[in-house]
Each structure stands twice: as C-alpha cells, then as structure tokens.
Write an enzyme that holds these catalytic residues in place. Structure first.
Site, PDB file in Angstrom:
ATOM      1  N   ASP A  63     -10.550  -3.435  11.548  1.00 45.51           N
ATOM      2  CA  ASP A  63      -9.495  -4.311  11.025  1.00 45.51           C
ATOM      3  C   ASP A  63      -9.049  -5.336  12.064  1.00 45.51           C
ATOM      4  OD1 ASP A  63      -9.597  -3.037   8.603  1.00 45.51           O
ATOM      5  OD2 ASP A  63      -7.827  -1.807   8.936  1.00 45.51           O
ATOM      6  N   HIS A 110      -4.776  -9.754   3.075  1.00 48.07           N
ATOM      7  CA  HIS A 110      -3.655  -9.904   4.000  1.00 48.07           C
ATOM      8  C   HIS A 110      -4.091 -10.221   5.414  1.00 48.07           C
ATOM      9  CE1 HIS A 110      -3.921  -5.399   5.210  1.00 48.07           C
ATOM     10  NE2 HIS A 110      -4.946  -5.674   4.439  1.00 48.07           N
ATOM     11  N   ARG A 111      -5.178  -9.607   5.873  1.00 46.65           N
ATOM     12  CA  ARG A 111      -5.596  -9.814   7.266  1.00 46.65           C
ATOM     13  C   ARG A 111      -6.183 -11.210   7.486  1.00 46.65           C
ATOM     14  NH1 ARG A 111      -3.947  -5.536   9.516  1.00 46.65           N
ATOM     15  NH2 ARG A 111      -4.163  -3.483   8.539  1.00 46.65           N
ATOM     16  N   ASN A 154      -4.944  -2.666  -4.846  1.00 47.43           N
ATOM     17  CA  ASN A 154      -6.147  -2.784  -4.017  1.00 47.43           C
ATOM     18  C   ASN A 154      -6.002  -1.929  -2.765  1.00 47.43           C
ATOM     19  OD1 ASN A 154      -8.710  -3.656  -3.357  1.00 47.43           O
ATOM     20  ND2 ASN A 154      -8.035  -5.610  -2.492  1.00 47.43           N
ATOM     21  N   GLU A 192     -10.888  -5.405   1.541  1.00 47.59           N
ATOM     22  CA  GLU A 192     -10.148  -6.072   0.480  1.00 47.59           C
ATOM     23  C   GLU A 192     -10.914  -7.262  -0.100  1.00 47.59           C
ATOM     24  OE1 GLU A 192      -6.952  -3.791   2.637  1.00 47.59           O
ATOM     25  OE2 GLU A 192      -8.940  -4.611   3.042  1.00 47.59           O
ATOM     26  N   LYS A 217       0.607  -6.977   1.080  1.00 51.42           N
ATOM     27  CA  LYS A 217      -0.109  -5.700   1.025  1.00 51.42           C
ATOM     28  C   LYS A 217       0.357  -4.747   2.119  1.00 51.42           C
ATOM     29  CE  LYS A 217      -4.725  -3.870   0.267  1.00 51.42           C
ATOM     30  NZ  LYS A 217      -4.768  -2.717   1.155  1.00 51.42           N
ATOM     31  N   ASP A 250       0.819  -1.210   0.000  1.00 48.32           N
ATOM     32  CA  ASP A 250       0.000   0.000   0.000  1.00 48.32           C
ATOM     33  C   ASP A 250       0.856   1.265   0.000  1.00 48.32           C
ATOM     34  OD1 ASP A 250      -2.131  -1.723   0.122  1.00 48.32           O
ATOM     35  OD2 ASP A 250      -3.161  -0.657   1.721  1.00 48.32           O
TER      36      ASP A 250
END
Length: 448
Positions: free
Chosen positions: A335, A408-409, A116, A363, A434, A68
C-alpha cells in the site's frame, strides 16, 4: 518555525458538490506533530474477534473517518452484535463496547453490503462460512471484480458451503450452514493476498479443534499476518507458525473479551512522513519500531532515499534531505509503495519498486493506474507484473488532472505533487472517505 500540532481531525467541511479538487503549489516548509486515526487494518481484525468473544470488549481509537471500518461495524450490527459507541475522542476516533456473542451469532440469515472493503468481505466470508447460518456478502461493482477464489477453495476443503452468486471465484457470495468434515490440514495460495490467510486464522478458532493451514507457494505481505497472530493471542486464541508459512490453530473453548487501543494507521502516516522527507519535519505520535504494523518500516525506505529518519519510543520523526532514487522490494508494504512511486518524481535518478504484484487486485488496478498518472505528469515509466520503474522528467508538468479510479490511495499519494511545488488537480477526491475522510482538511492545514 513553530511546530503545527494537530490534536483532532475535523469533519470534512469542503463543498460536497466539488468533485475535482485543485491543489496549489506549496511554498511552505512543513513542521508538524500529528496524532492520526486508528489503523483500519487493526480495527477490522479486532472488531470481529471482539464480536465472537465471550463478554464485552472495549476497543479504543476506532477510526470514524474511514468507510471500511464503518462497513465492518454495520455488518456486525446486522449480524446481531451490539456495537455501542461510548466515547468520541479528540482525534476523530471513538471507543466502542462490543458485546461478544461467545461464538453464536444472534442472527442466522442476513445480506451484508461491504462496499469495496477487501478486509471486511474476506474476513467475514471466512468467519460466516464456519458458522451455523446462511449469509450473502456483496459490494460495489469493483468488489465483484476482486478475486476471492483462493479463500473460497481453502474453506471448501473444510466442508464450508459457499456459492459464488455471479462469477465463480468472485463476490457476491452466499454461505450456508457449516458441515465440518474433520479435515486437519488445508492448503492455501498466498500469492494474491495475505488477507485470505488472515480470514482463516481469525475464523478457525470457532471450530474448537486443531487445524493447520499450509501456504503452498509464497506469502506476500506477511507483516499483516503477524498483526493477526498478535491480535489472536490477545483474545486468547492459540495460533503459531509451526513451520515456515505453515500455521496451526489449537483448540480453545471460546475467545475472551479484552480492552484494547488501536494503533494509529501506519499506511496513512506514509503520506505525512513523505511530506517531511520532501519539505520540512514531520513527527507521527504513537507509532514506533514496536508497532504491530509492517508499514512502520516505510520510514526506513525514506532513509534509504536520503531523508533523515529517527525512531523514538512513541514516535517516528522524518526530516527533509535531498532525495535519491533507490531500488526497493515493497512486497511486505504494497500500500505504501504507492507513496514511494510518487516520491520518485522528486528523487535524483531512476527508482525501481519490486514486489507489487498485489497492486493489480486492489481497489483498482493500481499498477496500471500509477503508470498512467505518472506518465501524465511527464515521467518515463515502465512496468512488469511485479515491478515499476520511474524516471522523473526534467520538469514535472503542472496543473494535470489526476484520475483516482475511486481509489483512496491514488488521491492521497498524488496530493504530494503540491507539497513538491507542483499545482495539481485531484479528480474525485472524496474517494479518500474509504479510510481517511478528512485527509484533505488535514493536508490543507499542513501544506498551505
């Protein structure tokens, strides 16, 4: 046991051909002191502010380990901003000199690919829409499915010329030279993302006149807006919350260059703090109750679950205790709510997480993704548009392949299964690039 210190984050040296990553069950008690990379959320605010300022800003602890921020730096460079890396630090971050343009971008026409990265496309859409140039902003297919209608509508109230090139209300977008209509107040929905408001607040000082942005419904993730207000003040902008969810930007001639150090990423810290709560002791340096980031309060949620939590000046410490289920509203920390969802598998009782409607436009559709993968490991799960309820199984199913949906999370939070003694396979693990490209290098050093 002797604490394990991480003072650097190594370049990911795993086999790049390996798409799926098996993680064995850990039997090790974690004892770690960590210096983590800088916050993506802060870096992606500071960098465009520095780009628009008068003079040369020096920004420290900018993370090199996430896509990012690199996408933001690449976009600024394509707009003619000189972003000069002057030092690479020991913890996987760098210092940059950002040569500000004083509000006048050198490049008047460009196409920006933003992957993204929601922060990049939302912040830059607002900024470029109020400037004298023509720009196209696009990304990967998932980006084209993430709504930006509320931001576009607010900008159009000011006279911004924005065209949605494929589907109305979604990227890709094209901006044309700004035609200021003199409107003094605009309205904005804050229900989907606070990043729309942040983009406006960061862009509007360029108009050099007083403008008010009024949130006409509700504002989610408000701590992220508070980060924005604090950073704007550092750069010399005059922006205040003049009434509840009503923000006024006062005229300044130009933003001023600064020297600034980006805090460690509190969202990334959540996975490691959860490891301490599950099995050991974890200390995160340079993050405490005075942090700008709302996700610093994740540790307080761990305390509600029963973990031993200590906030000190300059660090947060979490130690393992038996975990219990909770009911918690995570609207201000969506998040890291994902980390709680997986941690619920190791808590006694049924956990309910509220305030997560924004998961659906991240995402991936995180609400459906979390539900699907928790069910795979045997949990009893139900959800609404704004909540999820999780009851752990009597025995968590081992060796399940977790799909990450290029999010990613998802990869990072489901890695916690291994910390809890459950072998697991993380599909497409490299999606962590990311924000934290070598997460699994650090994970393996701590856990195995």
């Amino acid at each position: 046991s002797r604490p394990f210190f991480i003072r650097f984050l190594r370049v990911n040296n795993m086999n790049k051909q390996q798409v799926n990553l098996p993680l064995a069950a850990s039997s090790k008690s974690i004892n770690a002191i960590l210096d983590l990379p800088g916050s993506k959320s802060i870096a992606n605010r500071v960098l465009p502010l520095a780009a628009m300022a008068q003079g040369i800003s020096t920004i420290h602890n900018v993370p090199d380990v996430g896509e990012d921020v690199q996408l933001m730096l690449a976009a600024l460079a394509k707009l003619g901003i000189k972003c000069e890396k002057i030092r690479q630090d020991a913890n996987g971050c760098s210092s940059y000199r950002i040569h500000g343009c004083g509000g006048k971008l050198p490049v008047k026409s460009a196409e920006l690919f933003l992957g993204n990265s929601g922060t990049s496309i939302r912040f830059l859409t607002a900024l470029l829409a109020v400037l004298d140039g023509s720009y196209v902003l696009t990304g990967i297919q998932r980006m084209k499915e993430r709504p930006i209608k509320d931001l576009v509508n607010a900008l159009r109230q000011l006279g911004c010329q924005i065209e949605c090139l494929e589907n109305e209300g979604y990227p890709p977008l094209q901006t044309s030279p700004f035609l200021d209509n003199g409107v003094a107040e605009i309205s904005l929905s804050g229900k989907i993302s606070s990043q729309y408001l942040t983009g406006l607040l960061m862009a509007l000082p360029q108009l050099k006149r007083e403008i008010t942005v009024r949130i006409y419904d509700e504002l989610i993730s408000k701590p992220y807006v508070e980060i924005t207000l604090a950073l704007l003040k550092i750069f010399g902008a005059k922006t205040v919350e003049s009434a509840e969810n009503c923000f006024t930007i006062y005229p300044v001639e130009v933003l001023q260059a600064v020297e600034y150090t980006v805090e460690p990423d509190a969202s990334s810290a959540s996975y490691f703090l959860a490891m301490g709560a599950m099995n050991g002791t974890v200390r995160i340096n340079n993050l405490d109750e005075n942090s700008l980031q709302g996700d610093k309060n994740f540790a307080k949620v761990l305390a509600q679950m029963g973990a031993q939590v200590e906030y000190h000046q300059g660090y947060i410490l979490v130690q393992h205790k038996e975990l219990n289920a909770i009911t918690v509203n995570m609207e201000d920390m969506p998040d890291v709510a994902m980390t709680i969802a997986v941690l619920a598998l190791f808590a006694e009782g049924t956990t309910t997480i509220n305030g997560i409607s924004s998961w659906k436009v991240k995402e991936t559709d995180r609400l459906l993704a979390i539900y699907t993968e928790l069910c795979k490991v045997g949990a009893t799960v139900s959800y609404t548009d704004d909540s999820i309820t999780i009851t752990p199984p009597a025995k968590i199913l081992p060796n399940i392949a977790i799909d990450t949906y290029n999010d990613h999370r998802m990869a990072m939070c489901f890695s916690l299964l291994a910390v809890g003694g459950i072998p697991v396979v993380i599909n497409n693990y490299e999606c962590v690039g990311k924000t934290f490209a070598n997460y699994f290098d650090v994970f393996n050093d701590l856990v195995f």
